[in-house]
Write a protein that holds these residues in place. Structure first.
Motif, PDB file in Angstrom:
ATOM      1  N   THR A 140      19.248 -19.941  12.812  1.00 25.68           N
ATOM      2  CA  THR A 140      19.562 -19.359  14.036  1.00 25.68           C
ATOM      3  C   THR A 140      18.551 -19.697  15.122  1.00 25.68           C
ATOM      4  O   THR A 140      18.881 -19.858  16.184  1.00 25.68           O
ATOM      5  CB  THR A 140      20.112 -17.999  13.909  1.00 25.68           C
ATOM      6  N   ARG A 141      17.216 -19.231  14.719  1.00 31.09           N
ATOM      7  CA  ARG A 141      16.244 -19.320  15.724  1.00 31.09           C
ATOM      8  C   ARG A 141      15.936 -20.760  16.063  1.00 31.09           C
ATOM      9  O   ARG A 141      15.571 -21.135  17.044  1.00 31.09           O
ATOM     10  CB  ARG A 141      14.855 -18.766  14.742  1.00 31.09           C
ATOM     11  N   LEU A 142      16.076 -21.803  14.885  1.00 32.17           N
ATOM     12  CA  LEU A 142      16.006 -23.097  15.011  1.00 32.17           C
ATOM     13  C   LEU A 142      16.912 -23.540  15.950  1.00 32.17           C
ATOM     14  O   LEU A 142      16.530 -24.458  17.197  1.00 32.17           O
ATOM     15  CB  LEU A 142      16.163 -24.014  14.072  1.00 32.17           C
ATOM     16  N   ILE A 143      18.241 -23.209  16.019  1.00 34.51           N
ATOM     17  CA  ILE A 143      19.411 -23.803  16.814  1.00 34.51           C
ATOM     18  C   ILE A 143      19.014 -23.245  18.312  1.00 34.51           C
ATOM     19  O   ILE A 143      19.248 -23.770  19.267  1.00 34.51           O
ATOM     20  CB  ILE A 143      20.572 -23.485  16.401  1.00 34.51           C
ATOM     21  N   HIS A 144      18.295 -22.089  18.457  1.00 33.23           N
ATOM     22  CA  HIS A 144      18.079 -21.499  19.851  1.00 33.23           C
ATOM     23  C   HIS A 144      17.234 -22.503  20.376  1.00 33.23           C
ATOM     24  O   HIS A 144      17.342 -22.692  21.587  1.00 33.23           O
ATOM     25  CB  HIS A 144      17.649 -19.923  19.596  1.00 33.23           C
ATOM     26  N   GLY A 195       2.609 -27.096  17.636  1.00 31.62           N
ATOM     27  CA  GLY A 195       4.076 -27.601  18.060  1.00 31.62           C
ATOM     28  C   GLY A 195       4.960 -28.416  17.350  1.00 31.62           C
ATOM     29  O   GLY A 195       5.621 -29.211  17.665  1.00 31.62           O
ATOM     30  N   LYS A 196       4.540 -28.501  16.024  1.00 30.35           N
ATOM     31  CA  LYS A 196       4.999 -29.470  15.182  1.00 30.35           C
ATOM     32  C   LYS A 196       6.691 -29.427  15.049  1.00 30.35           C
ATOM     33  O   LYS A 196       7.549 -30.417  15.124  1.00 30.35           O
ATOM     34  CB  LYS A 196       4.777 -29.108  13.571  1.00 30.35           C
ATOM     35  N   THR A 197       7.240 -27.983  14.953  1.00 28.64           N
ATOM     36  CA  THR A 197       8.576 -27.578  15.045  1.00 28.64           C
ATOM     37  C   THR A 197       9.394 -28.241  16.260  1.00 28.64           C
ATOM     38  O   THR A 197      10.372 -29.026  16.465  1.00 28.64           O
ATOM     39  CB  THR A 197       9.021 -26.458  14.766  1.00 28.64           C
ATOM     40  N   THR A 198       8.629 -27.982  17.322  1.00 28.74           N
ATOM     41  CA  THR A 198       8.968 -28.207  18.727  1.00 28.74           C
ATOM     42  C   THR A 198       9.197 -29.683  18.973  1.00 28.74           C
ATOM     43  O   THR A 198      10.096 -30.199  19.487  1.00 28.74           O
ATOM     44  CB  THR A 198       8.108 -27.579  19.927  1.00 28.74           C
ATOM     45  N   PHE A 199       8.100 -30.708  18.274  1.00 24.09           N
ATOM     46  CA  PHE A 199       7.988 -32.053  18.607  1.00 24.09           C
ATOM     47  C   PHE A 199       9.374 -32.514  17.651  1.00 24.09           C
ATOM     48  O   PHE A 199      10.164 -33.240  18.049  1.00 24.09           O
ATOM     49  CB  PHE A 199       6.646 -32.643  17.922  1.00 24.09           C
ATOM     50  N   LEU A 200       9.668 -31.977  16.321  1.00 23.56           N
ATOM     51  CA  LEU A 200      10.557 -32.501  15.798  1.00 23.56           C
ATOM     52  C   LEU A 200      11.929 -32.081  16.029  1.00 23.56           C
ATOM     53  O   LEU A 200      13.060 -32.935  16.133  1.00 23.56           O
ATOM     54  CB  LEU A 200      10.518 -31.862  14.064  1.00 23.56           C
ATOM     55  N   GLY A 201      12.131 -30.904  16.863  1.00 27.74           N
ATOM     56  CA  GLY A 201      13.381 -30.652  17.511  1.00 27.74           C
ATOM     57  C   GLY A 201      13.710 -31.817  18.609  1.00 27.74           C
ATOM     58  O   GLY A 201      14.663 -32.082  18.671  1.00 27.74           O
ATOM     59  N   ASP A 212      27.090 -39.460   6.265  1.00 22.54           N
ATOM     60  CA  ASP A 212      26.157 -40.631   7.010  1.00 22.54           C
ATOM     61  C   ASP A 212      24.961 -40.172   7.365  1.00 22.54           C
ATOM     62  O   ASP A 212      24.566 -40.967   8.346  1.00 22.54           O
ATOM     63  CB  ASP A 212      26.939 -41.532   7.452  1.00 22.54           C
ATOM     64  N   CYS A 213      24.098 -39.235   7.096  1.00 23.78           N
ATOM     65  CA  CYS A 213      22.898 -38.639   7.773  1.00 23.78           C
ATOM     66  C   CYS A 213      21.996 -39.754   7.442  1.00 23.78           C
ATOM     67  O   CYS A 213      21.781 -40.413   6.281  1.00 23.78           O
ATOM     68  CB  CYS A 213      22.497 -37.444   7.261  1.00 23.78           C
ATOM     69  N   GLU A 214      21.010 -40.520   8.590  1.00 21.66           N
ATOM     70  CA  GLU A 214      20.371 -41.330   8.199  1.00 21.66           C
ATOM     71  C   GLU A 214      18.725 -40.981   8.585  1.00 21.66           C
ATOM     72  O   GLU A 214      17.839 -41.726   8.652  1.00 21.66           O
ATOM     73  CB  GLU A 214      20.590 -42.639   9.125  1.00 21.66           C
ATOM     74  N   HIS A 215      18.811 -39.814   9.211  1.00 21.91           N
ATOM     75  CA  HIS A 215      17.420 -39.358   9.263  1.00 21.91           C
ATOM     76  C   HIS A 215      17.466 -37.964   8.940  1.00 21.91           C
ATOM     77  O   HIS A 215      18.438 -36.811   9.313  1.00 21.91           O
ATOM     78  CB  HIS A 215      17.052 -39.160  10.921  1.00 21.91           C
ATOM     79  N   ILE A 216      16.532 -37.447   8.309  1.00 21.10           N
ATOM     80  CA  ILE A 216      16.362 -36.009   7.642  1.00 21.10           C
ATOM     81  C   ILE A 216      14.940 -35.302   7.993  1.00 21.10           C
ATOM     82  O   ILE A 216      13.885 -35.963   7.787  1.00 21.10           O
ATOM     83  CB  ILE A 216      16.414 -36.121   6.050  1.00 21.10           C
ATOM     84  N   VAL A 217      15.069 -34.092   8.460  1.00 25.44           N
ATOM     85  CA  VAL A 217      13.834 -33.466   8.803  1.00 25.44           C
ATOM     86  C   VAL A 217      13.611 -32.353   7.738  1.00 25.44           C
ATOM     87  O   VAL A 217      14.348 -31.642   7.819  1.00 25.44           O
ATOM     88  CB  VAL A 217      13.958 -32.962  10.382  1.00 25.44           C
TER      89      VAL A 217
END
Length: 563
Positions: free
Chosen positions: A340-344, A311-317, A404-409
């Motif tokens: 597209t899948r990520l934004i879903h 669930g790494k991607t789920t947690f980061l989302g 001004d992005c301050e967090h990058i995944v």
């Protein structure tokens, strides 16, 4: 690609109506708050066009109309036309010297977290920019973090003052030309870690040679203790300090590579006395985990790992939504899952309910969710799969400067790295994956530090016995990833149980694991009713044991201190 239509602006009569509702209707709660709690005069409120209105905000699923303060971004029609021309849109005006309201910032009186920009999708401006009209551009102006601070400075000193459109988090490039002709700019941000760091970052955008950092000190305020120093300009006004003296004693922004103790003394002592102000942004949906890591801080690198399906991607989302919903500008780089899948997935997490799949009758409901989701400060890299490292860094640089992005995944390192591309560029056929990974991590570490962003990087673990718990040594590659990281997070799986395991925490040294539960309906994690935190030293004594067998059915609520 040029736009075809000008950005929307509020009705020309709306600002006048809001201002009248504040000043021409006596004994209202908003006016009382502004004059009594904030110490602002009616003259100041009229000068800046402050208003009063009712807007609706979502309160636990129900839209509730509440009293709000309105802050207009008033600017000359010629400046609006210039901004639109930069977008490729012709926007002629009848009277270039007339004033227009570019946008209105709205803040609820009782809940300062309830904020809105009206209209949605409008342009950017400075609050108070109209007060600079006619000012001598060779004379100083003040840029503050908040609207109340700008008004406090003008009221106390008469110096033209504006505030940033979105606090210390953002200085959109669209407003930079508005400051171009001013020779001396004083930056008065909040007297805390994020505020002072924001001043340094913005001074690089505006131009180091003309920026000065305002900071209240014991000497220029007369305070006896650091704890008594005003947090911002409005506090300084309320405490009766000499704001002009504080401003005139501002110092040039120091070279970031050459410092003396005197440059850092106030910041160091303030951090010692107020450590809570230097903790990072918390994740409201995971409070126990946040208590361990003390939030997510700018300038740090977090390595996230876990077995396949943990669930790494789920947690980061979920983490990115927690941040974005607090106004943190987040950049997503998904190299394994298409956007597209990520934004879903993110939409379902954002809605906190199942999406109406295959139900055309629910299209309006879905559009409403999408509209609210689109208002979040989320941005996405277009890369997918193996990508050139330098191109990724260049896109990240752009996002930090422009948005001004301050967090990058970045999810994940192995999918991003192209062994063939790196080997070709290095001219070494023996250039293996470990070398490629080490180079990428070194550059990401440097980027996080120099650009003052938090970078969360997914690195897959080595292939190990699935019955074994993962440790720091389980992360794929050499030890460089964990050496460079400020934080190491492992999503542990033990049969049907999952844990967020903090194995490295450079900020506070607190380590431990928190049990998390997956809610399939919302695609989000929740925490156990009790604090499931244990010491990782105990975990390592029995690598083959079940997590629950080893830790016991009940867990200690004490954090491990490893300072």
């Amino acid at each position: 690609m040029h736009a075809s239509q000008p950005l929307p602006m509020p009705s020309s009569r709306l600002q006048a109506l809001y201002n009248s509702q504040l000043l021409d209707q006596p004994d209202n709660a908003v006016l009382q708050y502004l004059t009594e709690t904030r110490g602002l005069t009616v003259k100041t409120l009229r000068k800046y066009g402050i208003g009063r209105a009712k807007y609706s905000f979502n309160n636990d699923g129900a839209w509730e109309p509440v009293e709000c303060v309105t802050f207009p971004w008033i600017m000359k029609a010629s400046d609006v036309s210039f901004q639109e021309e930069l977008r490729g849109v012709k926007h002629p005006v009848e009277d270039p010297s007339s004033f227009l309201t570019r946008r209105i910032k709205v803040r609820a009186l009782e809940n300062k977290a309830w904020q809105r920009l009206d209209p949605a999708g409008g342009g950017w401006g400075f609050f108070g920019y109209h007060t600079l009209d006619g000012a001598d551009k060779s004379q100083p102006i003040v840029v503050t973090e908040g609207e109340y601070d700008a008004m406090a400075v003008w009221q106390a000193t008469g110096i033209p003052s504006v505030s940033l459109p979105n606090g210390c988090r953002s200085l959109p490039v669209e407003v930079l030309p508005l400051l171009e002709d001013y020779e001396k700019i004083y930056l008065w941000m909040d007297n805390d870690g994020p505020g002072q760091e924001g001043a340094r970052v913005f001074s690089q955008k505006i131009g180091l040679g003309r920026c000065f950092m305002v900071q209240p000190t014991l000497e220029n305020t007369g305070c006896l203790e650091f704890a008594d120093l005003p947090k911002d300009a409005n506090d300084a006004l309320l405490q009766g300090h000499d704001l002009k003296r504080i401003i005139m004693e501002a110092k040039p922004v120091p070279h970031e590579q050459v410092l003396s103790f005197s440059d850092l003394q106030d910041s160091v002592l303030h951090e010692i006395l107020h450590p809570e102000k230097y903790e990072g942004t918390k994740l409201p949906s995971l409070p126990k985990f946040s208590a361990v890591v003390k939030g997510l801080r700018r300038g740090e690198l977090t390595v996230v790992t876990g077995p396949t399906g943990s669930g790494k991607t789920t947690f980061l989302g979920q983490m990115s939504l927690d941040l974005a919903e607090q106004g943190v500008n987040v950049l997503w780089g998904s190299f394994e899952v298409r956007n597209t899948r990520l934004i879903h997935k993110l939409l379902q997490q954002f809605a906190r309910q199942p999406l109406p799949k295959g139900d055309p009758s629910s299209a309006d409901k879905l559009k409403d969710i999408a509209k609210r989701f689109g208002e979040l400060p989320l941005h996405f890299l277009k890369f997918h799969g193996a990508s050139e490292l330098e191109e990724v860094l260049d896109a990240m640089e752009y996002a930090v400067y422009v948005h001004d992005c301050e967090h990058i995944v970045l999810d994940n390192l192995q999918f991003m790295i192209s062994r063939q591309n790196l080997a070709t560029r290095s001219g070494n056929s023996n250039f293996d994956k470990f070398d490629a990974q080490d180079i990428a991590i070194e550059k990401f570490r440097k980027f996080a530090t120099e650009r003052n962003v938090h970078l969360s990087l997914v690195v897959h673990p080595r292939k190990e016995d699935e019955s074994s718990r993962l440790g720091i040594s389980s992360i794929y590659g050499s030890a460089k990833a964990t050496q460079e990281a400020d934080n190491v997070l492992i999503l542990q799986k033990d049969n049907q149980k999952k844990y967020l395991d903090v194995r490295k925490n450079r900020f506070s040294g607190d380590l431990g694991a928190t049990e998390i539960f997956f809610d399939r309906a919302t695609n989000r994690y929740t925490e156990a009713p009790t604090n499931h935190v244990v010491t990782p030293q105990i975990i390592n004594k029995a690598p083959k044991a079940s997590i629950e067998d080893h830790w016991g059915k009940y867990f200690s609520s004490q954090l491990t201190e490893n300072r």
